[in-house]
Write a protein that holds these residues in place. Sequence first.
Motif, PDB file in Angstrom:
ATOM      1  N   GLY A 121      -3.518  -7.659 -11.181  1.00 61.87           N
ATOM      2  CA  GLY A 121      -4.516  -6.762 -11.706  1.00 61.87           C
ATOM      3  C   GLY A 121      -5.350  -6.116 -10.621  1.00 61.87           C
ATOM      4  N   LYS A 122      -5.865  -4.921 -10.927  1.00 63.07           N
ATOM      5  CA  LYS A 122      -6.742  -4.220  -9.997  1.00 63.07           C
ATOM      6  C   LYS A 122      -7.980  -5.064  -9.729  1.00 63.07           C
ATOM      7  N   GLY A 123      -8.304  -5.264  -8.456  1.00 65.79           N
ATOM      8  CA  GLY A 123      -9.451  -6.077  -8.091  1.00 65.79           C
ATOM      9  C   GLY A 123      -9.166  -7.561  -8.018  1.00 65.79           C
ATOM     10  N   GLU A 124      -7.931  -7.962  -8.350  1.00 64.00           N
ATOM     11  CA  GLU A 124      -7.571  -9.380  -8.292  1.00 64.00           C
ATOM     12  C   GLU A 124      -7.341  -9.812  -6.845  1.00 64.00           C
ATOM     13  N   HIS A 125      -7.746 -11.030  -6.517  1.00 67.53           N
ATOM     14  CA  HIS A 125      -7.599 -11.518  -5.152  1.00 67.53           C
ATOM     15  C   HIS A 125      -6.149 -11.913  -4.852  1.00 67.53           C
ATOM     16  N   VAL A 126      -5.758 -11.686  -3.604  1.00 66.73           N
ATOM     17  CA  VAL A 126      -4.441 -12.083  -3.102  1.00 66.73           C
ATOM     18  C   VAL A 126      -4.629 -12.693  -1.718  1.00 66.73           C
ATOM     19  N   MET A 127      -3.578 -13.281  -1.193  1.00 69.14           N
ATOM     20  CA  MET A 127      -3.588 -13.755   0.190  1.00 69.14           C
ATOM     21  C   MET A 127      -3.227 -12.593   1.103  1.00 69.14           C
ATOM     22  N   ILE A 128      -4.051 -12.372   2.126  1.00 70.64           N
ATOM     23  CA  ILE A 128      -3.825 -11.275   3.067  1.00 70.64           C
ATOM     24  C   ILE A 128      -3.601 -11.856   4.460  1.00 70.64           C
ATOM     25  N   ARG A 129      -2.452 -11.551   5.027  1.00 63.73           N
ATOM     26  CA  ARG A 129      -2.112 -12.015   6.369  1.00 63.73           C
ATOM     27  C   ARG A 129      -2.008 -10.807   7.292  1.00 63.73           C
ATOM     28  N   ASP A 130      -2.828 -10.777   8.335  1.00 62.72           N
ATOM     29  CA  ASP A 130      -2.840  -9.664   9.294  1.00 62.72           C
ATOM     30  C   ASP A 130      -2.260 -10.110  10.623  1.00 62.72           C
ATOM     31  N   ARG A 131      -1.428  -9.253  11.203  1.00 57.68           N
ATOM     32  CA  ARG A 131      -0.808  -9.563  12.489  1.00 57.68           C
ATOM     33  C   ARG A 131      -0.624  -8.275  13.278  1.00 57.68           C
ATOM     34  N   ALA A 132      -0.910  -8.331  14.571  1.00 59.84           N
ATOM     35  CA  ALA A 132      -0.690  -7.198  15.469  1.00 59.84           C
ATOM     36  C   ALA A 132       0.395  -7.586  16.458  1.00 59.84           C
ATOM     37  N   VAL A 133       1.325  -6.665  16.755  1.00 62.57           N
ATOM     38  CA  VAL A 133       2.437  -6.988  17.650  1.00 62.57           C
ATOM     39  C   VAL A 133       2.644  -5.883  18.674  1.00 62.57           C
ATOM     40  N   GLY A 134       3.292  -6.251  19.763  1.00 60.69           N
ATOM     41  CA  GLY A 134       3.604  -5.302  20.814  1.00 60.69           C
ATOM     42  C   GLY A 134       4.601  -5.911  21.778  1.00 60.69           C
ATOM     43  N   PRO A 135       5.028  -5.170  22.789  1.00 59.39           N
ATOM     44  CA  PRO A 135       5.950  -5.697  23.798  1.00 59.39           C
ATOM     45  C   PRO A 135       5.370  -6.936  24.475  1.00 59.39           C
ATOM     46  N   PRO A 136       6.229  -7.752  25.104  1.00 58.69           N
ATOM     47  CA  PRO A 136       5.754  -9.009  25.703  1.00 58.69           C
ATOM     48  C   PRO A 136       4.597  -8.850  26.681  1.00 58.69           C
ATOM     49  N   LEU A 142       1.156  -2.197  19.333  1.00 58.64           N
ATOM     50  CA  LEU A 142       1.747  -0.925  18.938  1.00 58.64           C
ATOM     51  C   LEU A 142       2.076  -0.904  17.452  1.00 58.64           C
ATOM     52  N   GLN A 143       1.938  -2.046  16.802  1.00 58.96           N
ATOM     53  CA  GLN A 143       2.126  -2.117  15.356  1.00 58.96           C
ATOM     54  C   GLN A 143       1.083  -3.055  14.758  1.00 58.96           C
ATOM     55  N   LEU A 144       0.581  -2.689  13.576  1.00 61.43           N
ATOM     56  CA  LEU A 144      -0.303  -3.548  12.808  1.00 61.43           C
ATOM     57  C   LEU A 144       0.389  -3.852  11.484  1.00 61.43           C
ATOM     58  N   ALA A 145       0.572  -5.118  11.183  1.00 57.78           N
ATOM     59  CA  ALA A 145       1.287  -5.508   9.974  1.00 57.78           C
ATOM     60  C   ALA A 145       0.387  -6.362   9.086  1.00 57.78           C
ATOM     61  N   THR A 146       0.315  -6.001   7.818  1.00 56.05           N
ATOM     62  CA  THR A 146      -0.477  -6.743   6.851  1.00 56.05           C
ATOM     63  C   THR A 146       0.415  -7.142   5.684  1.00 56.05           C
ATOM     64  N   SER A 147       0.471  -8.443   5.400  1.00 54.31           N
ATOM     65  CA  SER A 147       1.234  -8.953   4.266  1.00 54.31           C
ATOM     66  C   SER A 147       0.284  -9.332   3.143  1.00 54.31           C
ATOM     67  N   TYR A 148       0.666  -8.996   1.921  1.00 54.62           N
ATOM     68  CA  TYR A 148      -0.103  -9.339   0.727  1.00 54.62           C
ATOM     69  C   TYR A 148       0.781 -10.222  -0.167  1.00 54.62           C
ATOM     70  N   LEU A 149       0.255 -11.378  -0.562  1.00 51.41           N
ATOM     71  CA  LEU A 149       1.021 -12.307  -1.392  1.00 51.41           C
ATOM     72  C   LEU A 149       0.187 -12.712  -2.602  1.00 51.41           C
ATOM     73  N   PRO A 150       0.788 -12.784  -3.794  1.00 54.47           N
ATOM     74  CA  PRO A 150       0.029 -13.165  -4.988  1.00 54.47           C
ATOM     75  C   PRO A 150      -0.456 -14.612  -4.902  1.00 54.47           C
ATOM     76  N   MET A 151      -1.682 -14.853  -5.362  1.00 54.23           N
ATOM     77  CA  MET A 151      -2.262 -16.190  -5.284  1.00 54.23           C
ATOM     78  C   MET A 151      -1.494 -17.194  -6.139  1.00 54.23           C
ATOM     79  N   SER A 152      -0.874 -16.737  -7.215  1.00 54.38           N
ATOM     80  CA  SER A 152      -0.084 -17.656  -8.038  1.00 54.38           C
ATOM     81  C   SER A 152       1.057 -18.259  -7.236  1.00 54.38           C
ATOM     82  N   LEU A 153       1.645 -17.460  -6.345  1.00 49.35           N
ATOM     83  CA  LEU A 153       2.736 -17.952  -5.506  1.00 49.35           C
ATOM     84  C   LEU A 153       2.196 -18.838  -4.389  1.00 49.35           C
ATOM     85  N   VAL A 154       1.036 -18.476  -3.833  1.00 46.41           N
ATOM     86  CA  VAL A 154       0.419 -19.300  -2.791  1.00 46.41           C
ATOM     87  C   VAL A 154       0.054 -20.669  -3.350  1.00 46.41           C
ATOM     88  N   GLY A 155      -0.338 -20.719  -4.643  1.00 47.10           N
ATOM     89  CA  GLY A 155      -0.634 -21.995  -5.268  1.00 47.10           C
ATOM     90  C   GLY A 155       0.579 -22.903  -5.330  1.00 47.10           C
TER      91      GLY A 155
END
Length: 257
Positions: A121-136, A142-155
């Motif tokens: 649902g709109k406004g519903e909380h989720v798990m947010i994972r933020d990660r930045a990556v680049g050459p060694p 050079l990239q910003l990656a954000t993953s969103y996962l439903p809290m029901s699955l995190v449970g």
Amino acid sequence: MTGYREVAARIRRDIEAGIWPTDRPIPGIDKLRVRYDVARQTANRAVQHLVSEGVLFSQGRRGTFIRPPAPAPIVARDRHVYRDQLGYFFDRGAQDWRGVGTPTQEVGVPPDDVAELLGVGKGEHVMIRDRAVGPPDATHPLQLATSYLPMSLVGQLPVLGAAKTGPGGIYDRLEEHFGAPICWEETVSSRPANDREQAALRIGAGLPVLVVTRVSRVCEQVVEVNRTRMPADRFAVNYPVQRDTTARWPREAERSE
């Protein structure tokens, strides 16, 4: 009267000649005004013009810096997923890239379109994972990656919210949990970079970011939405063009002869 574009061109030539180092800010507006014998406003407009073109980038009170040259070759994303000893990856040209800075995990509200893709649902909380990556050897990502996962699955699978998710990351944990492979679908778009992206990726307000929105499914269930942003001038999307049945060869007229 000297126009700001002419001053911008002169500044660009000095940058290309190596007049100023890339790890320190260029001279301030007052010094540039004297160097190029122009009004302060003209010098300021010239700098802002070069920021909008991606030649320079601003770091607020720290000053304005020369943007490092683009890596060669530009990383081209294709339509395949790969795997090595560390897990799945989506850019062959960025296979050796690693995290820059410390990734974060938090519970929060996703953008409305992400919520719709996740089926929450709109406004519903989720798990947010933020990660930045680049050459060694990168000093900034050079990239910003954000993953969103439903809290029901995190449970059901608390490791999805942990700082360390084990070998293979969240995708391996999801496949182990469901006992089935993940299927991915990506949408590529672009938009102006927001303030956070400008600062992290060291790009000016005039440069867009390429946005790859990846939807991860297991057995038709959406388990994650990943949104990766990257400077649009340093990445490309590459894919084979396949013939539809309407475009088959030989053409119908030639087949009937």
